[in-house]
Design a protein around this motif. Structure first.
Motif, PDB file in Angstrom:
ATOM      1  N   ASP A 158       0.832  -1.207   0.000  1.00  0.00           N
ATOM      2  CA  ASP A 158       0.000   0.000   0.000  1.00  0.00           C
ATOM      3  C   ASP A 158       0.867   1.257   0.000  1.00  0.00           C
ATOM      4  OD1 ASP A 158      -2.370  -1.435   0.008  1.00  0.00           O
ATOM      5  OD2 ASP A 158      -2.499  -1.517   2.192  1.00  0.00           O
ATOM      6  N   GLN A 159       1.926   1.265   0.830  1.00  0.00           N
ATOM      7  CA  GLN A 159       2.805   2.425   0.881  1.00  0.00           C
ATOM      8  C   GLN A 159       3.507   2.638  -0.453  1.00  0.00           C
ATOM      9  OE1 GLN A 159       2.620   4.394   3.557  1.00  0.00           O
ATOM     10  NE2 GLN A 159       1.144   2.898   4.263  1.00  0.00           N
ATOM     11  N   ALA A 160       3.931   1.556  -1.095  1.00  0.00           N
ATOM     12  CA  ALA A 160       4.605   1.673  -2.387  1.00  0.00           C
ATOM     13  C   ALA A 160       3.653   2.204  -3.459  1.00  0.00           C
ATOM     14  CB  ALA A 160       5.172   0.317  -2.804  1.00  0.00           C
ATOM     15  N   LYS A 161       2.391   1.766  -3.408  1.00  0.00           N
ATOM     16  CA  LYS A 161       1.407   2.233  -4.385  1.00  0.00           C
ATOM     17  C   LYS A 161       1.144   3.729  -4.233  1.00  0.00           C
ATOM     18  CE  LYS A 161      -1.020  -2.178  -4.881  1.00  0.00           C
ATOM     19  NZ  LYS A 161      -2.267  -2.944  -4.576  1.00  0.00           N
ATOM     20  N   ILE A 162       1.054   4.190  -2.982  1.00  0.00           N
ATOM     21  CA  ILE A 162       0.823   5.612  -2.741  1.00  0.00           C
ATOM     22  C   ILE A 162       1.983   6.441  -3.295  1.00  0.00           C
ATOM     23  CG2 ILE A 162       0.577   7.382  -0.949  1.00  0.00           C
ATOM     24  CD1 ILE A 162      -0.789   5.255   0.781  1.00  0.00           C
ATOM     25  N   ARG A 163       3.201   5.999  -3.008  1.00  0.00           N
ATOM     26  CA  ARG A 163       4.373   6.734  -3.490  1.00  0.00           C
ATOM     27  C   ARG A 163       4.433   6.743  -5.011  1.00  0.00           C
ATOM     28  NH1 ARG A 163       9.052   4.364   0.599  1.00  0.00           N
ATOM     29  NH2 ARG A 163       8.432   5.536   2.453  1.00  0.00           N
ATOM     30  N   LEU A 266      -0.679  17.584   4.210  1.00  0.00           N
ATOM     31  CA  LEU A 266      -1.352  17.154   5.436  1.00  0.00           C
ATOM     32  C   LEU A 266      -2.242  15.942   5.174  1.00  0.00           C
ATOM     33  CD1 LEU A 266      -1.791  17.744   8.413  1.00  0.00           C
ATOM     34  CD2 LEU A 266      -3.682  19.249   7.787  1.00  0.00           C
ATOM     35  N   LEU A 267      -2.936  15.917   4.047  1.00  0.00           N
ATOM     36  CA  LEU A 267      -3.763  14.768   3.698  1.00  0.00           C
ATOM     37  C   LEU A 267      -2.908  13.511   3.542  1.00  0.00           C
ATOM     38  CD1 LEU A 267      -6.206  16.306   1.042  1.00  0.00           C
ATOM     39  CD2 LEU A 267      -6.781  15.568   3.351  1.00  0.00           C
ATOM     40  N   PHE A 268      -1.797  13.653   2.849  1.00  0.00           N
ATOM     41  CA  PHE A 268      -0.908  12.520   2.608  1.00  0.00           C
ATOM     42  C   PHE A 268      -0.332  11.989   3.919  1.00  0.00           C
ATOM     43  CE2 PHE A 268       3.343  10.803   1.770  1.00  0.00           C
ATOM     44  CZ  PHE A 268       3.046   9.835   0.826  1.00  0.00           C
ATOM     45  N   VAL A 269       0.131  12.887   4.773  1.00  0.00           N
ATOM     46  CA  VAL A 269       0.741  12.485   6.038  1.00  0.00           C
ATOM     47  C   VAL A 269      -0.293  11.846   6.966  1.00  0.00           C
ATOM     48  CG1 VAL A 269       1.806  13.364   8.150  1.00  0.00           C
ATOM     49  CG2 VAL A 269       2.633  14.126   5.937  1.00  0.00           C
ATOM     50  N   THR A 270      -1.506  12.392   6.987  1.00  0.00           N
ATOM     51  CA  THR A 270      -2.563  11.830   7.836  1.00  0.00           C
ATOM     52  C   THR A 270      -2.913  10.409   7.401  1.00  0.00           C
ATOM     53  OG1 THR A 270      -3.480  14.049   8.181  1.00  0.00           O
ATOM     54  CG2 THR A 270      -4.889  12.192   8.717  1.00  0.00           C
ATOM     55  N   ALA A 271      -2.987  10.198   6.084  1.00  0.00           N
ATOM     56  CA  ALA A 271      -3.259   8.848   5.575  1.00  0.00           C
ATOM     57  C   ALA A 271      -2.122   7.898   5.945  1.00  0.00           C
ATOM     58  CB  ALA A 271      -3.440   8.892   4.061  1.00  0.00           C
ATOM     59  N   TRP A 272      -0.898   8.368   5.799  1.00  0.00           N
ATOM     60  CA  TRP A 272       0.285   7.556   6.136  1.00  0.00           C
ATOM     61  C   TRP A 272       0.283   7.191   7.616  1.00  0.00           C
ATOM     62  CZ3 TRP A 272       4.744   6.223   3.136  1.00  0.00           C
ATOM     63  CH2 TRP A 272       5.809   5.743   3.866  1.00  0.00           C
ATOM     64  N   SER A 274      -2.249   7.205   9.785  1.00  0.00           N
ATOM     65  CA  SER A 274      -3.399   6.386  10.156  1.00  0.00           C
ATOM     66  C   SER A 274      -3.196   4.933   9.758  1.00  0.00           C
ATOM     67  CB  SER A 274      -4.671   6.937   9.506  1.00  0.00           C
ATOM     68  OG  SER A 274      -4.908   8.271   9.902  1.00  0.00           O
ATOM     69  N   ARG A 275      -2.703   4.710   8.546  1.00  0.00           N
ATOM     70  CA  ARG A 275      -2.498   3.333   8.090  1.00  0.00           C
ATOM     71  C   ARG A 275      -1.394   2.649   8.899  1.00  0.00           C
ATOM     72  NH1 ARG A 275      -4.073   0.275   3.978  1.00  0.00           N
ATOM     73  NH2 ARG A 275      -5.189   2.003   3.004  1.00  0.00           N
ATOM     74  N   THR A 276      -0.311   3.374   9.182  1.00  0.00           N
ATOM     75  CA  THR A 276       0.779   2.783   9.968  1.00  0.00           C
ATOM     76  C   THR A 276       0.306   2.418  11.369  1.00  0.00           C
ATOM     77  OG1 THR A 276       2.374   4.139   8.734  1.00  0.00           O
ATOM     78  CG2 THR A 276       3.124   3.139  10.802  1.00  0.00           C
ATOM     79  N   LEU A 277      -0.407   3.344  12.013  1.00  0.00           N
ATOM     80  CA  LEU A 277      -0.892   3.097  13.362  1.00  0.00           C
ATOM     81  C   LEU A 277      -1.883   1.937  13.381  1.00  0.00           C
ATOM     82  CD1 LEU A 277      -0.862   4.015  16.311  1.00  0.00           C
ATOM     83  CD2 LEU A 277      -2.683   5.644  15.763  1.00  0.00           C
ATOM     84  N   ALA A 278      -2.783   1.897  12.398  1.00  0.00           N
ATOM     85  CA  ALA A 278      -3.768   0.815  12.327  1.00  0.00           C
ATOM     86  C   ALA A 278      -3.091  -0.539  12.121  1.00  0.00           C
ATOM     87  CB  ALA A 278      -4.756   1.091  11.197  1.00  0.00           C
ATOM     88  N   THR A 279      -2.091  -0.577  11.241  1.00  0.00           N
ATOM     89  CA  THR A 279      -1.382  -1.841  10.970  1.00  0.00           C
ATOM     90  C   THR A 279      -0.658  -2.337  12.215  1.00  0.00           C
ATOM     91  OG1 THR A 279      -1.079  -1.162   8.664  1.00  0.00           O
ATOM     92  CG2 THR A 279       0.305  -2.951   9.469  1.00  0.00           C
ATOM     93  N   LEU A 280      -0.026  -1.434  12.938  1.00  0.00           N
ATOM     94  CA  LEU A 280       0.681  -1.821  14.164  1.00  0.00           C
ATOM     95  C   LEU A 280      -0.285  -2.342  15.219  1.00  0.00           C
ATOM     96  CD1 LEU A 280       3.205   1.167  14.364  1.00  0.00           C
ATOM     97  CD2 LEU A 280       3.793  -1.236  14.020  1.00  0.00           C
ATOM     98  N   LEU A 281      -1.418  -1.660  15.389  1.00  0.00           N
ATOM     99  CA  LEU A 281      -2.394  -2.087  16.392  1.00  0.00           C
ATOM    100  C   LEU A 281      -3.020  -3.428  16.014  1.00  0.00           C
ATOM    101  CD1 LEU A 281      -4.165   1.331  17.138  1.00  0.00           C
ATOM    102  CD2 LEU A 281      -2.518   0.121  18.574  1.00  0.00           C
ATOM    103  N   VAL A 354      -9.984   5.795   7.966  1.00  0.00           N
ATOM    104  CA  VAL A 354      -9.452   7.154   7.823  1.00  0.00           C
ATOM    105  C   VAL A 354      -8.356   7.177   6.766  1.00  0.00           C
ATOM    106  CG1 VAL A 354      -8.157   8.989   8.986  1.00  0.00           C
ATOM    107  CG2 VAL A 354     -10.023   7.850  10.176  1.00  0.00           C
ATOM    108  N   ALA A 355      -7.469   6.191   6.831  1.00  0.00           N
ATOM    109  CA  ALA A 355      -6.376   6.121   5.858  1.00  0.00           C
ATOM    110  C   ALA A 355      -6.915   6.004   4.437  1.00  0.00           C
ATOM    111  CB  ALA A 355      -5.472   4.931   6.185  1.00  0.00           C
ATOM    112  N   GLU A 356      -7.887   5.124   4.223  1.00  0.00           N
ATOM    113  CA  GLU A 356      -8.458   4.951   2.889  1.00  0.00           C
ATOM    114  C   GLU A 356      -9.139   6.230   2.409  1.00  0.00           C
ATOM    115  OE1 GLU A 356     -11.007   1.646   3.469  1.00  0.00           O
ATOM    116  OE2 GLU A 356      -9.380   0.147   3.511  1.00  0.00           O
TER     117      GLU A 356
END
Length: 403
Positions: A158-163, A266-272, A274-281, A354-356
């Motif tokens: 997902d991170q690679a696709k966004i970049r 800000l949109l990009f960083v918030t998505a990043w 949120s997805r990182t935090l969700a994946t870790l949790l 949120v990330a999506e």
């Protein structure tokens, strides 16, 4: 044999550092102790490796896609019941990336010597980020390493696709900018000087556009070196200013408030985040540790400090949603969705939504920005080239009417 860098204390208590080779981390530790050196930091220097070519060398790094492919292979092999050392050997042999191949072989040697996988990965932090290491640790402790690795592979994809989307979206405007600069440089370096020389020899009264063009051309021809020095000095001063605490905070705050870019960033960083935090949790990493890791991934100091404050409030028993709202730097929806997730006990899935959402908004914002930027670049190019053509043709028309 691998090369390791170390920092430690000698027998006199003096701080020392250097490089030493060895077949594994434990063998290097034994060598250092024989030299009466007690290391405080030890990591393999294979994180950056030169790949030799014909007359040049290039530093190779592992991309997110390459790391994702290796992670997915490991997850698949572990799910099939293969032991970890065999999995690492198989994946290392199949990897076509030399640096990744060497690193995985080193990790396998340490695992076979009794080291935990996440401990071995910690020696290669430039390849395996904290997100990766902490999720692997949770997977090892819970006995679900294969499932965690599958989740990690999805996250890296997902991170690679966004970049790649951002890079692809910016490719055309950047190309147009360089082409425009090249065209203008050619005009002012070769075409305009010859025309202006001819007009000067005619000894006729020149219109204002022609005078402006000639003055600008003479300025570039005579003082281009000064303009380059001013540009270099300005960039150097800005970089030095950003190295200070005050400068870093101020410039990062300005970046967030910039028109168009600030909102998109800000949109990009918030998505990043949120997805990182969700994946870790989802992988079982505790919330405080997950906030630490997610916050460290943020490059903007204002946002990083905001996450640090959120973590402190959560550690003191406060609500993460309330802390995000008080920070007032992230979009309001993040705090609202986090509050709903805390109440329902589904914080991970809510953060993933949120990330999506913000990833979709980022795509839409980039598309909208490019729809304005592309014609704007063409318009600017047209105005500049049109001015040059007008400044050249006006005196020619006046001269032709005088005959």
């Amino acid at each position: 044999m691998a090369l390791y860098e170390y920092t430690g204390l000698n027998s006199k208590g003096k701080k020392v550092s250097g490089r030493i080779d060895g077949s594994g981390r434990r063998s290097v530790m034994l060598k250092l102790r024989e030299q009466q050196i007690f290391p405080t930091e030890l990591y393999e220097t294979a994180a950056e490796e030169k790949v030799q070519g014909r007359g040049f060398s290039l530093k190779r790094r592992v991309s997110a896609l390459e790391l994702s492919a290796v992670t997915r292979q490991m997850a698949t092999l572990l799910s099939a019941g293969l032991p970890l050392d065999e999995v690492l050997q198989t994946v290392a042999e199949q990897s076509e990336q030399p640096l990744l191949n060497k690193t995985l072989s080193s990790v396998r040697e340490e695992v076979m010597q009794g080291e935990a996988l996440h401990r071995s990965l910690e020696q290669h932090r430039r390849i395996f980020p904290d997100v990766f290491i902490n999720m692997v640790q949770v997977g090892e402790n819970s006995g679900t390493l294969d499932q965690v690795l599958h989740r990690l592979a999805d996250f890296l994809d997902d991170q690679a696709k966004i970049r790649s989307k951002v890079k692809a979206a910016l490719a055309y405007p950047v190309l147009m900018t360089f082409v425009g600069i090249g065209v203008l440089a050619f005009l002012f370096a070769f075409v305009v000087p010859k025309i202006t020389t001819m007009l000067t020899e005619m000894e006729m009264a020149l219109p204002l556009p022609t005078k402006l063009l000639m003055g600008f051309t003479h300025l570039l021809a005579g003082w281009w070196w000064l303009l380059v020095l001013i540009l270099i000095a300005a960039v150097y001063a800005l970089l030095r200013y950003r190295k200070s605490e005050k400068g870093l905070l101020k410039t990062d705050r300005i970046l967030l408030k910039m028109p168009l870019y600030g909102k998109l960033h800000l949109l990009f960083v918030t998505a990043w985040f949120s997805r990182t935090l969700a994946t870790l949790l989802q992988s079982g990493v505790p919330l405080l540790r997950a906030l630490d890791i997610s916050g460290e991934l943020l490059k903007n100091r204002i946002l990083k400090d905001a996450i640090s404050d959120v973590r402190k409030q959560v550690q003191e028993g406060g609500s993460m949603a309330r802390a995000l709202k008080q920070a007032a730097v992230f979009p309001p929806m993040l705090a609202q969705i986090a509050a709903a997730g805390e109440k329902s006990g589904e914080l991970e899935s809510m953060l993933m939504r949120v990330a999506e959402t913000y990833e979709h908004q980022t795509d839409m914002s980039i598309t909208g920005l490019l729809s304005l930027l592309e014609p704007l670049l063409i318009l600017i190019m047209g105005v500049v080239v049109g001015f040059v053509v007008l400044a050249i043709l006006l005196p020619i028309f006046e001269a032709s009417q005088g005959f």
